[in-house]
Design an enzyme around this catalytic site. Structure first.
Site, mmCIF file in Angstrom:
data_model
loop_
_atom_site.group_PDB
_atom_site.id
_atom_site.type_symbol
_atom_site.label_atom_id
_atom_site.label_comp_id
_atom_site.label_asym_id
_atom_site.label_seq_id
_atom_site.Cartn_x
_atom_site.Cartn_y
_atom_site.Cartn_z
ATOM 1 N N HIS A 53 64.776 99.649 19.280
ATOM 2 C CA HIS A 53 65.115 98.660 18.355
ATOM 3 C C HIS A 53 65.063 97.228 18.758
ATOM 4 O O HIS A 53 65.074 96.222 17.950
ATOM 5 C CB HIS A 53 66.593 98.704 18.003
ATOM 6 C CG HIS A 53 67.050 100.128 17.193
ATOM 7 N ND1 HIS A 53 66.211 100.703 16.228
ATOM 8 C CD2 HIS A 53 67.645 101.103 17.421
ATOM 9 C CE1 HIS A 53 66.478 101.940 15.878
ATOM 10 N NE2 HIS A 53 67.465 102.315 16.616
ATOM 11 N N ASP A 62 69.663 112.035 18.451
ATOM 12 C CA ASP A 62 70.863 111.591 17.303
ATOM 13 C C ASP A 62 70.460 112.225 16.043
ATOM 14 O O ASP A 62 71.141 111.934 14.827
ATOM 15 C CB ASP A 62 71.070 110.274 17.279
ATOM 16 C CG ASP A 62 69.834 109.340 17.415
ATOM 17 O OD1 ASP A 62 68.670 110.011 17.388
ATOM 18 O OD2 ASP A 62 69.913 107.976 17.499
ATOM 19 N N HIS A 108 66.829 107.362 14.135
ATOM 20 C CA HIS A 108 66.784 105.947 13.461
ATOM 21 C C HIS A 108 65.207 105.799 13.629
ATOM 22 O O HIS A 108 64.254 106.055 14.507
ATOM 23 C CB HIS A 108 67.332 104.885 14.381
ATOM 24 C CG HIS A 108 68.785 105.276 14.437
ATOM 25 N ND1 HIS A 108 69.627 105.848 15.276
ATOM 26 C CD2 HIS A 108 69.894 104.789 13.271
ATOM 27 C CE1 HIS A 108 70.787 105.929 15.177
ATOM 28 N NE2 HIS A 108 71.173 105.460 13.915
HETATM 29 ZN ZN LIG Z 1 68.686 106.466 17.242
#
Ligand SMILES: [Zn+2]
Ligand SMILES: [Zn+2]
Length: 323
Positions: A106, A231, A144
């Site tokens: 990220h 995740d 994500h």
């Molecule tokens: Zn993640």
């Protein structure tokens, strides 16, 4: 992380003749600077040394990126480990290399984000490009969106990025839609597969099979780079997909096949997100690592490992691997 290394160890994988454990190194400012601005690197260093400054400008402060001591040094070590992986694979000393501490996907050029300080997969990719590698495929299976590498290489036609993740309508960072496809000469080299919350093994694997293998094969990369966040697991507290370790086994097999079929065997893997650090993360990354090392894992986890982790974490740990 330590439980992951312990579990890999408990299965005896590191002592196999085809496996080597390497030391990591610190990435230099110039290497980090392939992706991040000098101002951001300086801010990260100074904030982590306790100096005062307007650090919120760089994403630091309350929230996902609190300032911690030696922040630059720690993040530079993670990036350095991904660079060691890249060096080994590019030189041909290793076919596959795994940095389970990496995958901090990220971080942006001038901003920390989502627990990530330096974007180690992007740094490794930029390092490979700087050494003349012409085609790279980056596949990101974290729950994500892999927004860092996508943004950093949005104009870069030599890098294909594919991210399969829970839709940004429901989850951080709120990006990763089908219409984000790259810009200019890089148009069509950025691929996003957003999924609904509650997507489970079958549907996830179908989405993976439909979108990843064909595109990577057509791309014929010199190197395959993967971010293996786990995740996506049904028990992960931060997201809403419903995967089990069964899907990780299948994904590991498919990525391994792809590395050999499409990328001459050159495969650099990083860890990523995963917030069930005792129950899920060690099993997930051991599955991927075992696949890379061509080790068949018995279903049952080594008992001393289970006992110790249960004792230390104070809660039950699954005793079999695919669950
Ligand atoms: Zn993640
Ligand atoms: Zn292999």
């Amino acid at each position: 992380m330590l439980y992951t290394l312990d579990l890999i160890e408990a299965y005896g994988i590191p002592s196999r003749p085809n496996v080597a454990t390497l030391d990591c190194r610190t990435a230099g400012d110039q290497e980090i600077g392939l992706v991040h601005t000098p101002e951001f690197i300086e801010a990260t260093r100074r904030a982590g040394h306790g100096e005062d400054g307007n650090w919120s400008r760089f994403g630091y402060g309350p929230g996902d990126n609190p300032i911690f001591p030696q922040m630059h040094e720690a993040a530079a070590l993670v990036a350095g480990a991904s660079l060691v992986a890249a060096e080994e694979v590019l030189s041909g000393r290793a076919e596959h290399a795994f940095n389970p501490a990496g995958g901090l996907h990220h971080a942006m050029p001038a901003r920390a984000s989502g627990f990530c300080v330096y974007d180690d997969p992007a740094i490794a990719i930029a390092w490979l490009l700087a050494r003349g590698v012409e085609r790279i495929a980056y596949v990101d299976v974290d729950v994500h969106h892999g927004d860092g590498p996508q943004a950093i290489f949005y104009d870069e036609p030599r890098v294909l990025t594919i991210s399969i993740h829970e839709s940004g309508h429901y989850l951080f960072p709120g990006t990763g839609f089908e219409d984000e496809t790259g810009r200019g000469e890089a148009e069509g080299t950025k691929v996003n597969v957003p999924l609904h919350p509650q997507t489970a093994d079958g549907e996830w694997l179908e989405a993976f099979r439909e979108n990843v293998p064909r595109r990577v094969r057509e791309w014929r990369p010199d190197v395959l780079v993967t971010q293996l966040g786990c995740d996506t697991h049904r028990t992960d507290p931060l997201a809403h997909l419903e995967l089990t370790t069964f899907a990780y086994r299948e994904a590991a097999k498919m990525l391994h096949e792809l590395a050999h079929e499409a990328a001459g065997g050159r495969w650099i893997a990083t860890g990523g997100g995963g917030y069930q650090w005792a129950r899920v993360v060690p099993r997930a990354w051991t599955i991927y690592f075992a696949e890379m090392a061509e080790v068949d894992l018995p279903d049952r986890l080594p008992e001393p490992w289970v006992r110790r982790v249960e004792q230390e974490s104070g809660s039950p740990v699954p005793t079999t691997c695919p669950r």
